[in-house]
Design an enzyme around this catalytic site. Structure first.
Site, mmCIF file in Angstrom:
data_model
loop_
_atom_site.group_PDB
_atom_site.id
_atom_site.type_symbol
_atom_site.label_atom_id
_atom_site.label_comp_id
_atom_site.label_asym_id
_atom_site.label_seq_id
_atom_site.Cartn_x
_atom_site.Cartn_y
_atom_site.Cartn_z
ATOM 1 N N LYS A 6 2.402 -5.336 14.217
ATOM 2 C CA LYS A 6 3.112 -4.705 15.335
ATOM 3 C C LYS A 6 2.205 -4.672 16.568
ATOM 4 O O LYS A 6 2.649 -4.935 17.688
ATOM 5 C CB LYS A 6 3.546 -3.280 14.934
ATOM 6 C CG LYS A 6 4.487 -2.660 15.941
ATOM 7 C CD LYS A 6 5.046 -1.340 15.481
ATOM 8 C CE LYS A 6 5.939 -0.752 16.573
ATOM 9 N NZ LYS A 6 6.177 0.669 16.428
ATOM 10 N N ASN A 17 3.724 -6.672 25.756
ATOM 11 C CA ASN A 17 3.742 -5.511 26.668
ATOM 12 C C ASN A 17 2.886 -5.662 27.921
ATOM 13 O O ASN A 17 3.382 -5.415 29.033
ATOM 14 C CB ASN A 17 3.404 -4.239 25.897
ATOM 15 C CG ASN A 17 4.501 -3.869 24.906
ATOM 16 O OD1 ASN A 17 5.168 -4.737 24.364
ATOM 17 N ND2 ASN A 17 4.700 -2.597 24.665
ATOM 18 N N ALA A 77 13.459 6.636 20.156
ATOM 19 C CA ALA A 77 14.038 7.880 20.684
ATOM 20 C C ALA A 77 13.424 8.146 22.043
ATOM 21 O O ALA A 77 12.294 7.756 22.306
ATOM 22 C CB ALA A 77 13.735 9.037 19.739
ATOM 23 N N GLU A 133 -0.601 3.893 26.107
ATOM 24 C CA GLU A 133 -1.457 3.912 24.911
ATOM 25 C C GLU A 133 -2.335 2.652 24.867
ATOM 26 O O GLU A 133 -2.720 2.200 23.795
ATOM 27 C CB GLU A 133 -0.597 4.053 23.660
ATOM 28 C CG GLU A 133 0.145 5.391 23.621
ATOM 29 C CD GLU A 133 1.021 5.589 22.385
ATOM 30 O OE1 GLU A 133 0.800 6.530 21.624
ATOM 31 O OE2 GLU A 133 1.947 4.774 22.206
ATOM 32 N N ASN A 151 1.587 4.840 17.393
ATOM 33 C CA ASN A 151 1.651 3.395 17.600
ATOM 34 C C ASN A 151 0.221 2.855 17.733
ATOM 35 O O ASN A 151 -0.705 3.602 18.026
ATOM 36 C CB ASN A 151 2.428 3.141 18.897
ATOM 37 C CG ASN A 151 3.063 1.768 18.897
ATOM 38 O OD1 ASN A 151 2.927 0.991 17.949
ATOM 39 N ND2 ASN A 151 3.763 1.463 19.972
ATOM 40 N N GLY A 172 8.840 13.377 17.307
ATOM 41 C CA GLY A 172 8.702 14.625 16.552
ATOM 42 C C GLY A 172 10.041 15.340 16.427
ATOM 43 O O GLY A 172 10.396 15.843 15.357
HETATM 44 P P1 NAP Z 1 6.176 12.085 23.403
HETATM 45 O O1 NAP Z 1 7.642 12.173 23.602
HETATM 46 O O2 NAP Z 1 5.281 12.052 24.594
HETATM 47 O O3 NAP Z 1 5.764 13.309 22.480
HETATM 48 C C1 NAP Z 1 4.443 13.637 22.193
HETATM 49 C C2 NAP Z 1 4.379 15.135 22.032
HETATM 50 O O4 NAP Z 1 3.074 15.497 21.563
HETATM 51 C C3 NAP Z 1 4.601 15.910 23.342
HETATM 52 O O5 NAP Z 1 5.637 16.841 23.132
HETATM 53 C C4 NAP Z 1 3.270 16.620 23.545
HETATM 54 O O6 NAP Z 1 3.408 17.913 24.076
HETATM 55 C C5 NAP Z 1 2.776 16.754 22.123
HETATM 56 N N1 NAP Z 1 1.364 17.054 22.045
HETATM 57 C C6 NAP Z 1 0.311 16.410 22.602
HETATM 58 N N2 NAP Z 1 -0.842 17.018 22.314
HETATM 59 C C7 NAP Z 1 -0.533 18.116 21.573
HETATM 60 C C8 NAP Z 1 -1.285 19.157 20.970
HETATM 61 N N3 NAP Z 1 -2.624 19.207 21.096
HETATM 62 N N4 NAP Z 1 -0.640 20.100 20.256
HETATM 63 C C9 NAP Z 1 0.694 20.077 20.141
HETATM 64 N N5 NAP Z 1 1.494 19.111 20.675
HETATM 65 C C10 NAP Z 1 0.870 18.142 21.383
HETATM 66 O O7 NAP Z 1 5.798 10.819 22.531
HETATM 67 P P2 NAP Z 1 6.742 9.970 21.556
HETATM 68 O O8 NAP Z 1 7.550 9.020 22.349
HETATM 69 O O9 NAP Z 1 7.440 10.904 20.625
HETATM 70 O O10 NAP Z 1 5.661 9.100 20.773
HETATM 71 C C11 NAP Z 1 4.844 9.625 19.745
HETATM 72 C C12 NAP Z 1 4.158 8.434 19.053
HETATM 73 O O11 NAP Z 1 5.164 7.671 18.399
HETATM 74 C C13 NAP Z 1 3.451 7.483 20.031
HETATM 75 O O12 NAP Z 1 2.283 6.967 19.460
HETATM 76 C C14 NAP Z 1 4.474 6.374 20.226
HETATM 77 O O13 NAP Z 1 3.914 5.133 20.586
HETATM 78 C C15 NAP Z 1 5.086 6.312 18.832
HETATM 79 N N6 NAP Z 1 6.425 5.710 18.835
HETATM 80 C C16 NAP Z 1 7.387 6.214 19.651
HETATM 81 C C17 NAP Z 1 8.658 5.645 19.639
HETATM 82 C C18 NAP Z 1 9.781 6.185 20.501
HETATM 83 O O14 NAP Z 1 10.850 5.594 20.474
HETATM 84 N N7 NAP Z 1 9.586 7.252 21.237
HETATM 85 C C19 NAP Z 1 8.916 4.546 18.804
HETATM 86 C C20 NAP Z 1 7.895 4.053 17.998
HETATM 87 C C21 NAP Z 1 6.637 4.651 18.013
HETATM 88 P P3 NAP Z 1 3.316 18.203 25.633
HETATM 89 O O15 NAP Z 1 4.698 18.011 26.131
HETATM 90 O O16 NAP Z 1 2.858 19.609 25.626
HETATM 91 O O17 NAP Z 1 2.348 17.232 26.230
#
Ligand code: NAP
Length: 306
Positions: free
Chosen positions: A185, A193, A132, A265, A106, A15
């Site tokens: 994917k 994994n 990220a 997940e 994902n 995000g």
């Molecule tokens: P993350 O860092 O854990 O971020 C998720 C965010 O969502 C957290 O800040 C969380 O806030 C927030 N959230 C959860 N419930 C909420 C709600 N009800 N209202 C508002 N905010 C809420 O996860 P991420 O790594 O960015 O991954 C996000 C998705 O992208 C996943 O499905 C992941 O598999 C996919 N993805 C990630 C990557 C990567 O490199 N990171 C790459 C490919 C795909 P809190 O801190 O308050 O819990």
């Protein structure tokens, strides 16, 4: 350019990466935080921080909670798959008719759950190869360049607001077969994994398991045919081998989640594959065994299995 603000729901690693790039391009961005406590903490801090190479940039973007007033025309959902449905439900009352909702989760399963919550919205599924991660101090490191595929399950045409992504230099491609991309994917994830978690190894450690990999890939190929995704099955085993070689030193995302004591997940990855196999009446004994062993491991570690 289009002028509706981008509301970002889920301001974690992905995000932040999206919000910062959209804002840098001069596009209006609003952050949607989980609750008043999160909002208060954000407002006392410096805003979002993005690290690209040696360069750190700060973005003091406006933020609010879901219960703030005002309609939302464009929503980017960047929560984890297990949080997406509840997070979207919390802002559903603010979505305009025909709102665009981009889902960056994902795996599979969460997208369909969100889409069924929003019959009047244009729900776009995405699959990204960008990477990220968040440092303990909250800054987000843009760790891996990649590409984001976007599309609707109805194979709709590319919408005009994609220009915003071009303007924000977010590499992307519209596809009329997003489900194929997501299934492919997911299948690669299922092969790699869980085994890395069970074997406690980097991806390259799976070279020691050629038989298991071959059987699992074969079952996944059968499953992909059974769920109407034959293209996603093409050359799967070779692709899995290629990913293992290309990322031999890396630890899978599931491995990293488990090592850090974070919820995985799993339910939307191998859990979804096994559930779909059951529903299709397709036996996948090796995949089921892998899933069962993974859940047992998560239980042992006190981590959620859903
Ligand atoms: P993350 O860092 O854990 O971020 C998720 C965010 O969502 C957290 O800040 C969380 O806030 C927030 N959230 C959860 N419930 C909420 C709600 N009800 N209202 C508002 N905010 C809420 O996860 P991420 O790594 O960015 O991954 C996000 C998705 O992208 C996943 O499905 C992941 O598999 C996919 N993805 C990630 C990557 C990567 O490199 N990171 C790459 C490919 C795909 P809190 O801190 O308050 O819990």
């Amino acid at each position: 350019m289009t002028d509706a603000p981008w509301y970002v729901l889920g301001v974690g690693s992905v995000g932040t990466l999206w919000a910062c790039r959209l804002a840098r391009a001069g596009l209006p961005v609003r952050l949607l935080l989980r609750n008043a406590a999160r909002l208060g903490r954000y407002q006392q801090g410096p805003g979002l921080r993005l690290i690209e190479g040696n360069c750190e940039t700060g973005f003091a973007l406006p933020a609010q909670t879901a219960d703030a007033p005002g309609p939302i025309q464009r929503l980017l959902v960047a929560c984890k798959a297990y949080d997406a449905e509840a997070a979207v439900a919390s802002v559903r009352h603010r979505l305009s008719n025909g709102a665009q909702v981009v889902l960056l989760q994902n795996g599979l399963g969460s997208q369909q759950a969100v889409a069924s919550l929003l019959p009047k919205a244009e729900v776009i599924f995405a699959s990204t190869t960008e990477g990220a991660w968040a440092r303990p101090d909250g800054a987000v490191v843009f760790a891996g360049q990649g590409l984001t595929w976007l599309g609707t399950p109805q194979s709709g045409p590319a919408p005009v607001w994609l220009d915003d992504l071009t303007r924000a230099a977010i590499p992307h491609q519209w596809t009329t077969d997003i489900l194929m991309r997501l299934w492919r994917k997911l299948a690669i994830n299922c092969a790699i994994n869980p085994l890395t978690v069970l074997d406690q190894c980097p991806n390259g450690g799976l070279r020691a398991h050629p038989r298991t990999l071959a059987v699992v890939c074969q079952e996944l190929e059968v499953l992909l045919h059974a769920v109407g995704q034959p293209t996603a099955a093409c050359g799967l085993a070779e692709d899995v081998e290629r990913v293992i070689e290309a990322t031999a030193e890396n630890y899978s995302s599931m491995y990293q989640d488990v090592a850090a004591g974070r919820r995985t997940e799993v339910h939307y990855l191998i859990g979804y594959a096994c559930a779909q196999a059951r529903q299709a009446g397709t036996p996948v004994p090796a995949l089921d065994a892998l899933h069962k062993a993974l859940l047992a491991k998560l239980r042992t570690l006190g981590l959620p299995t859903g």
